[in-house]
Design an enzyme around this catalytic site. Structure first.
Site, PDB file in Angstrom:
ATOM      1  N   HIS A 155       0.838  -1.202   0.000  1.00 18.83           N
ATOM      2  CA  HIS A 155       0.000   0.000   0.000  1.00 18.83           C
ATOM      3  C   HIS A 155       0.882   1.266   0.000  1.00 18.83           C
ATOM      4  O   HIS A 155       0.642   2.199  -0.788  1.00 18.83           O
ATOM      5  CB  HIS A 155      -0.910  -0.034   1.240  1.00 18.83           C
ATOM      6  CG  HIS A 155      -1.840   1.126   1.363  1.00 18.83           C
ATOM      7  ND1 HIS A 155      -3.209   0.999   1.264  1.00 18.83           N
ATOM      8  CD2 HIS A 155      -1.613   2.451   1.580  1.00 18.83           C
ATOM      9  CE1 HIS A 155      -3.765   2.197   1.410  1.00 18.83           C
ATOM     10  NE2 HIS A 155      -2.816   3.094   1.611  1.00 18.83           N
ATOM     11  N   GLU A 156       1.895   1.286   0.867  1.00 20.87           N
ATOM     12  CA  GLU A 156       2.739   2.489   0.973  1.00 20.87           C
ATOM     13  C   GLU A 156       3.600   2.671  -0.279  1.00 20.87           C
ATOM     14  O   GLU A 156       3.782   3.802  -0.758  1.00 20.87           O
ATOM     15  CB  GLU A 156       3.614   2.425   2.226  1.00 20.87           C
ATOM     16  CG  GLU A 156       2.848   2.350   3.543  1.00 20.87           C
ATOM     17  CD  GLU A 156       1.729   3.362   3.669  1.00 20.87           C
ATOM     18  OE1 GLU A 156       1.859   4.477   3.136  1.00 20.87           O
ATOM     19  OE2 GLU A 156       0.695   3.028   4.280  1.00 20.87           O
TER      20      GLU A 156
HETATM   21 ZN    ZN Z   1      -2.854   5.140   1.839  1.00 16.02          ZN
END
Ligand code: ZN
Length: 202
Positions: free
Chosen positions: A152-153
């Site tokens: 996600h990051e």
């Molecule tokens: Zn996010």
């Protein structure tokens, strides 16, 4: 100092962030940025925060999954998600060098899409090569929820958001998630939403 988290629609979330030089990583400005991002992540609260989310197009993200945030969750949910505490750390200039084909699907949220959630498929295992806050190279082999956080990051650093990867029919407000879907397994949620899909759409 806690910083303002930008929301979807801000162009900074859609641009590829730039890498930092070793000197920049060791600079006072970066040390301060990491401290501020850490504070911002705690205040949100969240388990990860990427620099573009506070308006800085830099390849840097902070991550921490605290014991106290996990404590009240159902043991079965923790096992299914492979969710375990992850100590605070910083990833800089990360590259994904291995990603398992084996994927897991769970509801996921983002501090830059406040109030929404959706089911997002993510690889269960990931290898990331990056630098830490001392500009030392690191290799991270992660699984379960930590692997999801990393994906996600790192997506944020490439200008991508979970809405680019989500099962779009599962996208919902957090209030409706709590009211209609939270108590159901991911496979039941998907089956229910697929069963109401109009054949004409396919
Ligand atoms: Zn996010």
């Amino acid at each position: 100092m806690a910083l303002r988290i930008v929301q979807a629609g801000d162009p900074v979330l859609r641009q590829a962030a730039r890498p930092l030089s070793a000197e920049e990583i060791r600079s006072e400005a970066t040390r301060k940025l990491i401290a501020d991002m850490r504070e911002t992540m705690y205040a949100a609260p969240g388990v990860g925060l990427a620099a573009p989310q506070i308006g800085m197009p830099l390849q840097l993200a902070v991550i921490e999954d605290r014991e106290e945030w996990i404590r009240d969750l159902q043991p079965q949910d923790l096992i299914e998600r492979g969710r375990r505490p992850v100590p605070f750390h910083t990833i800089i200039n990360p590259r994904i060098t291995n990603l398992s084909h084996n994927q897991a699907e769970f509801f996921e949220g983002c501090l830059s899409l406040e109030g929404f959630t959706a089911i997002v498929p993510r690889s269960r295992n990931i290898r990331v090569e990056c630098f830490d806050e001392n500009a030392q190279p690191r290799i991270i082999d992660a699984s379960g929820w930590y692997a999801r956080i990393l994906q996600h990051e790192i997506d944020h650093l490439r200008g991508n958001l979970y809405v680019d990867r989500m099962r779009s029919r599962t996208f919902c407000s957090l209030n409706n998630f709590k009211q209609f879907w939270q108590s159901k397994s991911v496979s039941i949620v998907q089956a229910e939403l697929d069963s109401t899909r109009s054949p004409a759409e396919e």
